[in-house]
Write a protein that holds these residues in place. Sequence first.
Motif, PDB file in Angstrom:
ATOM      1  N   ALA A 147      53.790  42.068 121.023  1.00  0.00           N
ATOM      2  CA  ALA A 147      53.412  42.903 119.887  1.00  0.00           C
ATOM      3  C   ALA A 147      54.596  43.191 118.995  1.00  0.00           C
ATOM      4  O   ALA A 147      54.479  43.199 117.760  1.00  0.00           O
ATOM      5  CB  ALA A 147      52.794  44.197 120.394  1.00  0.00           C
ATOM      6  N   TYR A 171      48.083  47.222 119.367  1.00  0.00           N
ATOM      7  CA  TYR A 171      49.419  47.669 118.980  1.00  0.00           C
ATOM      8  C   TYR A 171      49.426  47.992 117.504  1.00  0.00           C
ATOM      9  O   TYR A 171      49.249  47.107 116.659  1.00  0.00           O
ATOM     10  CB  TYR A 171      50.437  46.580 119.288  1.00  0.00           C
ATOM     11  N   LEU A 186      51.076  51.246 121.661  1.00  0.00           N
ATOM     12  CA  LEU A 186      50.385  50.191 122.394  1.00  0.00           C
ATOM     13  C   LEU A 186      49.448  50.821 123.411  1.00  0.00           C
ATOM     14  O   LEU A 186      49.857  51.649 124.232  1.00  0.00           O
ATOM     15  CB  LEU A 186      51.401  49.299 123.102  1.00  0.00           C
ATOM     16  N   ALA A 246      47.932  44.772 115.653  1.00  0.00           N
ATOM     17  CA  ALA A 246      47.957  43.502 116.393  1.00  0.00           C
ATOM     18  C   ALA A 246      47.218  43.703 117.696  1.00  0.00           C
ATOM     19  O   ALA A 246      47.490  44.644 118.419  1.00  0.00           O
ATOM     20  CB  ALA A 246      49.396  43.075 116.665  1.00  0.00           C
ATOM     21  N   SER A 276      43.843  36.560 120.133  1.00  0.00           N
ATOM     22  CA  SER A 276      44.888  37.387 119.549  1.00  0.00           C
ATOM     23  C   SER A 276      44.672  37.403 118.061  1.00  0.00           C
ATOM     24  O   SER A 276      44.453  36.332 117.453  1.00  0.00           O
ATOM     25  CB  SER A 276      46.266  36.837 119.911  1.00  0.00           C
ATOM     26  N   CYS A 279      52.794  42.199 126.774  1.00  0.00           N
ATOM     27  CA  CYS A 279      52.126  42.527 125.524  1.00  0.00           C
ATOM     28  C   CYS A 279      53.027  43.341 124.613  1.00  0.00           C
ATOM     29  O   CYS A 279      52.984  43.212 123.381  1.00  0.00           O
ATOM     30  CB  CYS A 279      50.832  43.280 125.810  1.00  0.00           C
TER      31      CYS A 279
END
Length: 853
Positions: free
Chosen positions: A56, A147, A130, A163, A94, A52
């Motif tokens: 990100a 993020y 994050l 994100a 997402s 991730c």
Amino acid sequence: MKFLLSVLNNLKIRTKMIIFVSGIVLLCVLPLSIIVLYRNQAIVLEKTFEVCQNLANNIANIAAEELLINETFDATRTSLARLHESNISGLTDSYVINVDGKYVAELNEEKIGSDVPEVDFEKFSSLKELTLSEIVEGGNTLLRFSYPIFIQYQGQKLWVGMAIFEFDKEKVYEPVFAIRRSIISVASVLFVLGIFIAILVAVNFARPIDTLSEGVKIIGEGDLNFQIAVRGKDEVGMLALQFNRMTSQIRDFTQNLESMVAQRTEELNRTLEKVQSLKVAQDADYYLTSVLLEPLLLNSNLSKRVRTEFFIEQKKKFSFRRWNSQLGGDICITDTIWLDGREYTVFVNGDAMGKSMQGAGGALVLGVVFNSAISRYKRSRSQKVFPETWLKERFLDLQNVFLSFDGCMYISVCMGLVDTQSGLLYYINAEHPWTVLYRDSEASFLETNLSLRKLGMPDQEDKFYVRLFQMKPMDVVIMGSDGRDDVMVSNDGDAETVNEDETLFLKHVSDAKGELYRIKEAVESSGTLIDDFSILRISFLEKENLKLISDGIPFEIREAISEGQKLLDLKKYPEAAILADSFLPNLEQPAPELLKIAGFALFRSGDLDNGRDRLQEYLKIVPSDNEGVLELSSCLFASGRLSEAADYGERLYLRDKSYFYNVLNLAKIYLEMNVLGRARKMSEEAAALGPEMEGLSEVREAILRAIAETGFSEEEEVEEFSGHKFVNVDDVLAKADYLYHKKDFVAALESYEKANRLSEGRNPWTLFRIANCHSLLNQLDEAEKFYRRSIEVAPKNHHAYNNLGSVYYRKGNYSSAKEEWKKALEIKPDFRTASLNLDKLESWETSRITADV
């Protein structure tokens, strides 16, 4: 047999423990598998987090510019679409949101442009990096990675959007769950298999143990012909073999037991007969000694004013024929004697060192010597002996006898006299337990310091002095040999220890109200006595039989006493004598204060005979007054009755050796009597007590002149004694002192060095005078050496430190001089000479520093 059965039962228990432990070991596989599962789960989550992080970063790089201008998000949406097409395991959604809280890129195009829920937007806007969170959506648990997207603008970080990546938790952890199922399955199979193997091994191992156990039980019931049928070369087989051998040996031993018992019984009887014969002989010795000791333990005090009671319980108990008796080293004796026509109660409580016969031997010696002395003085009431002198004679008698045993026999004693008229207690304590006073329902120690060691220990004669204590009506004095540190006590159920609380005996005396046998019961109830035990109780007067001197003194007599004392203080001696004599003939009862004033005033006004008579009458009533004794001695000296003056001075000297004026007075008396050796000794003691006191130097010089005028030869004076020759060290010192005072330091140094050789270099006075001579002859190195030696022998000699400082000062070593003068002042803070020397040196150092500046 019971022990062996117990061992076999323990083997069975251990077999069962094997099964149990095996199960426990297998059960441990399950938590181990759970640990492995959670560790793998953590690893999977960590790797997902890294993925991730990378996603990100990529999305943020693409979306940052579009979020800033907030116009078109084609690149961002394309990236999300491609991300969805990559089929990342577990990724369900997402999207990207802007600072206005709107979806700007989403896999689900219907959400684009719509608002993010306000609650979610508040969480998103507060994030700085994050972040992972779990959410529940549609019955599924999702892992949401959020993020925040920042850009650098004019040196600042600006948040432009967020994100978000959402994963299905079940799909992410699916590999981990698969591993868990595999571990549990394998562990279950291993567990069942292990239990089966453990049971099989336990059954095979326990069967021979059961056989062995049954055989042991049969043999234990008395069948010694039974043989255990266990074969094998393992431990159980070897145990069965050894047990069969042991059974055979027991069978053989049993068959021969009766003859062996008869043989050993005969041997034991012969030994017992020998022991019995020895015991009979020993008990006969014990009995004879106890018979000899018994008539010495006498409570023969007949005084109506002083009561004495005692009991003795020796630790050693024995029987001889039909008599039961005891033996030990404790002894108590009381009696009544007359000294110079005055009645005294005499007492002693002793505790001889050693057990049984040795202790009894010491008690016998003390009893014979002490009782014989009492018998001598009971024959006449006219013997003019002071109680202090009588006590010293008894001490020397006993000390010399016990010294003759050369360390094989010692005895601690408390002995003394009680003046039955005044209640004055004269006594000594030679390493005996402290004497206890019971007064007004409270108990306390009369003394708490040790002056004399046990009788029989050498070099004690110069340490002898007599303690005085004025008893009051109903006072009780308790002397005990033990019952303090010879009692085993137990505290709160702990193991017994020797009592270390010396005040416990005071509590016993208080609780028993000073009664003899109640004290005994209290001591015995507090613990176990481990030594002989004796207590001597002395009580003074019954209350109804006493009329105090101070009772009923008229007011005018008290006024006369006060006025007479003022006249004495003003040195108006004739007026004081007239005042006292005007009241004395008319008194119905004695007034000792007036007698004292009259005696002092008459003596100091020149009426020596009447002054002496008044002082003697006063001391009969108040014999404890040291000042009165000194005044009477001085009066007798002035009257020319030198022998009597010396007697009273020596009486006071036995009470208090540190009384400077009495010691100086004795030096004068012996000088007048031409007893120069004693005069010089007294003058030296006076010099040690008060080297700068008025009149001392004149007396010492007169003694030295008298010694020199007796025709003292330059040769060493020699005395004959038992065929041997001894140099008279005292006379050598007297000559040296005389030469020293004449300032003939060379000749004085020779005499002091001769005296130093005779005393083997251990006399601090001789070493000090040698150092002084070297200093006066300007031989500073030798002076320093002898001052050091003198200080080693007598470390409290402040004069030596002062003179050593002066030597250092003359040698230019000012720091050492200052240090020695400070030491002298530490010993004697009011030492004026050292103080002046130190002030002079410090003043000189200050002026030198000022001049340098």
